[in-house]
Design a protein around this motif. Structure first.
Motif, short mmCIF file in Angstrom:
data_model
loop_
_atom_site.label_atom_id
_atom_site.label_comp_id
_atom_site.label_asym_id
_atom_site.label_seq_id
_atom_site.Cartn_x
_atom_site.Cartn_y
_atom_site.Cartn_z
N ARG A 159 -51.61 1.28 43.24
CA ARG A 159 -52.22 -0.03 42.98
C ARG A 159 -52.62 -0.21 41.52
NH1 ARG A 159 -54.14 -2.86 47.38
NH2 ARG A 159 -54.12 -4.59 45.88
N ILE A 160 -52.55 0.85 40.72
CA ILE A 160 -52.79 0.71 39.28
C ILE A 160 -51.81 -0.31 38.69
CG2 ILE A 160 -52.48 1.93 37.07
CD1 ILE A 160 -55.19 2.41 38.30
N ALA A 161 -50.62 -0.39 39.28
CA ALA A 161 -49.61 -1.34 38.79
C ALA A 161 -50.07 -2.79 38.95
CB ALA A 161 -48.29 -1.11 39.52
N ASP A 162 -51.11 -3.05 39.76
CA ASP A 162 -51.61 -4.41 39.94
C ASP A 162 -52.44 -4.89 38.76
OD1 ASP A 162 -50.46 -4.16 42.41
OD2 ASP A 162 -52.32 -4.25 43.56
N PHE A 163 -52.92 -3.96 37.93
CA PHE A 163 -53.82 -4.31 36.84
C PHE A 163 -53.04 -4.73 35.59
CE2 PHE A 163 -56.44 -1.76 39.60
CZ PHE A 163 -57.69 -2.38 39.54
N VAL A 164 -53.50 -5.80 34.96
CA VAL A 164 -52.85 -6.26 33.72
C VAL A 164 -53.41 -5.57 32.49
CG1 VAL A 164 -52.33 -8.49 34.78
CG2 VAL A 164 -54.39 -8.24 33.37
N GLY A 165 -54.57 -4.92 32.63
CA GLY A 165 -55.16 -4.23 31.49
C GLY A 165 -56.31 -3.36 31.93
N LEU A 166 -56.80 -2.55 30.98
CA LEU A 166 -57.92 -1.68 31.27
C LEU A 166 -58.72 -1.40 29.99
CD1 LEU A 166 -57.35 1.46 30.14
CD2 LEU A 166 -55.76 1.47 32.06
N GLN A 167 -59.93 -0.95 30.19
CA GLN A 167 -60.78 -0.47 29.10
C GLN A 167 -61.40 0.84 29.55
OE1 GLN A 167 -63.62 -3.28 27.54
NE2 GLN A 167 -64.96 -1.69 26.72
N SER A 168 -61.26 1.88 28.72
CA SER A 168 -61.77 3.20 29.07
C SER A 168 -62.50 3.80 27.89
CB SER A 168 -60.61 4.11 29.48
OG SER A 168 -61.05 5.43 29.74
N GLU A 169 -63.60 4.51 28.17
CA GLU A 169 -64.32 5.22 27.11
C GLU A 169 -63.66 6.59 26.96
OE1 GLU A 169 -68.80 4.69 26.32
OE2 GLU A 169 -68.65 6.60 27.38
N VAL A 170 -63.01 6.81 25.82
CA VAL A 170 -62.26 8.05 25.59
C VAL A 170 -63.00 8.90 24.55
CG1 VAL A 170 -60.06 7.04 26.25
CG2 VAL A 170 -60.77 6.94 23.86
N ALA A 171 -62.98 10.21 24.77
CA ALA A 171 -63.83 11.13 24.00
C ALA A 171 -63.04 11.85 22.91
CB ALA A 171 -64.48 12.14 24.93
N VAL A 172 -63.57 11.79 21.69
CA VAL A 172 -63.07 12.63 20.60
C VAL A 172 -63.82 13.96 20.62
CG1 VAL A 172 -62.71 12.78 18.11
CG2 VAL A 172 -62.58 10.55 19.26
N LEU A 173 -65.14 13.88 20.77
CA LEU A 173 -66.01 15.05 20.90
C LEU A 173 -66.63 14.98 22.30
CD1 LEU A 173 -67.72 14.75 17.40
CD2 LEU A 173 -65.85 16.27 18.05
N ARG A 174 -66.34 15.96 23.13
CA ARG A 174 -66.68 15.85 24.55
C ARG A 174 -68.14 16.18 24.82
NH1 ARG A 174 -61.76 18.93 27.39
NH2 ARG A 174 -61.79 20.12 25.45
N LEU A 175 -68.81 15.24 25.48
CA LEU A 175 -70.22 15.39 25.84
C LEU A 175 -70.40 16.06 27.20
CD1 LEU A 175 -71.42 11.82 24.78
CD2 LEU A 175 -71.81 13.96 23.54
N TYR A 176 -69.32 16.14 28.00
CA TYR A 176 -69.42 16.64 29.37
C TYR A 176 -68.37 17.73 29.62
CZ TYR A 176 -71.88 12.22 29.68
OH TYR A 176 -72.74 11.17 29.43
#
Length: 307
Positions: free
Chosen positions: A240-257
């Motif tokens: 169902r990811i194919a149903d989405f026209v776009g997304l926004q994600s918080e991506v890590a350069v320096l990992r906090l977790y």
């Protein structure tokens, strides 16, 4: 012969009202001179509280926009950049919504509803479906959404599999299903103590039909801000990811977790699903080194524009 309007303006100073004549038929009235006016280009004025010499209007390239800076704005470059980044990110996101016809936003990791409120301030009026698993944050989210019939809220988290899980809470906007990394504990004192709360986790593909119910020709957008857990949310979308026209994600350069994916892995996964980057905006930066810790990565599916 003076008009009645002009004669009335002449009387204003006697009542303790300052009059600044801007143009024919236009004037600014202020009590006891508390506000001043500064030209900001053709047919535009800046209405300022305080002395006008404390403010500078900076043109933003050839866009026609002006940035208003106070005396202290440049003193904290990082704070100014982060505020500008947040604004520009939301402006870009809502522009993409118009371009791609987005009519439903799945707001995963909604916290108190900050993202949804920003969308509304930037003019988005379509459906928002927010997911927040922690009890305290969900109570505030529900309150924020109660008078907005197009803003639906759900007390649960999303992940790869339906389950119950323990989430670390007491970290304010940074509550996570993942433990803090050594880097995270060094950076944030809030990570030094924690308690956990049991939450319900469901798959994205299991909740999507309900989220889109009643929308003709749904054009959904997926926003994820789950403190290191975004790829797990994405995996739960299945086909169902194919149903989405776009997304926004918080991506890590320096990992906090601990266990959170590096930025390259996250972006490569989204690209494999047909999404392409339209904007990258710093979320946090180290004060001491200037290094970016995390980006908000906005991606759209160009094929969704077809037709």
């Amino acid at each position: 012969m003076q008009t009645l309007y002009r004669r009335l303006l002449r009387l204003m100073p006697r009542l303790g009202v300052r009059v600044t004549d801007l143009a024919p038929g236009t004037a600014l009235l202020s009590r006891r001179g508390r506000y001043t006016v500064k030209p900001a280009g053709n047919d535009a004025w800046l209405v300022l509280k305080g002395p006008s010499k404390a403010w500078t209007s900076v043109p933003l390239g050839e866009s026609g926009a002006q940035l208003l800076l106070g005396e202290k704005s440049a003193a904290d470059e990082r704070k100014l950049q982060m505020a500008a980044s947040e604004y520009l990110c939301m402006q870009h996101v809502t522009a993409m919504f118009r371009l791609y016809g987005v009519n439903c936003v799945l707001d995963v990791g909604a916290n108190h509803g900050q993202y949804a409120k920003r969308l509304r301030r930037h003019g988005y009026r379509g459906r928002i479906v927010s997911f927040e698993p922690t009890a305290e944050a969900f109570a505030r989210l529900s309150k924020a959404a109660e008078n907005d019939p197009e803003w639906h809220v759900h007390h649960l988290g999303l992940g790869r599999e339906e389950s119950t899980a323990e989430i670390h809470v007491g970290w304010n906007t940074m509550n996570s299903l993942l433990p803090a990394s050594d880097y995270g504990r060094d950076r944030y004192k809030r990570f030094h103590t924690t308690r956990t709360e049991e939450i319900l986790v469901r798959r994205l593909d299991d909740v999507l039909d309900e989220a889109l119910d009643g929308i003709d020709d749904p054009r959904p957008f997926l926003k994820m801000d789950t403190q290191g857990y975004d790829l797990e949310v994405y995996a739960g979308g299945g086909e169902r990811i194919a149903d989405f026209v776009g997304l926004q994600s918080e991506v890590a350069v320096l990992r906090l977790y601990e266990g959170s994916p590096p930025m390259g892995e996250s972006v490569a996964t989204y690209e494999a699903g047909g999404f392409e980057i339209t904007g990258m905006y710093p979320v946090t930066r180290e004060a001491a080194t200037g290094r970016v810790v995390e980006f908000d990565c906005v991606m759209m599916r160009p094929k969704a524009l077809a037709g």
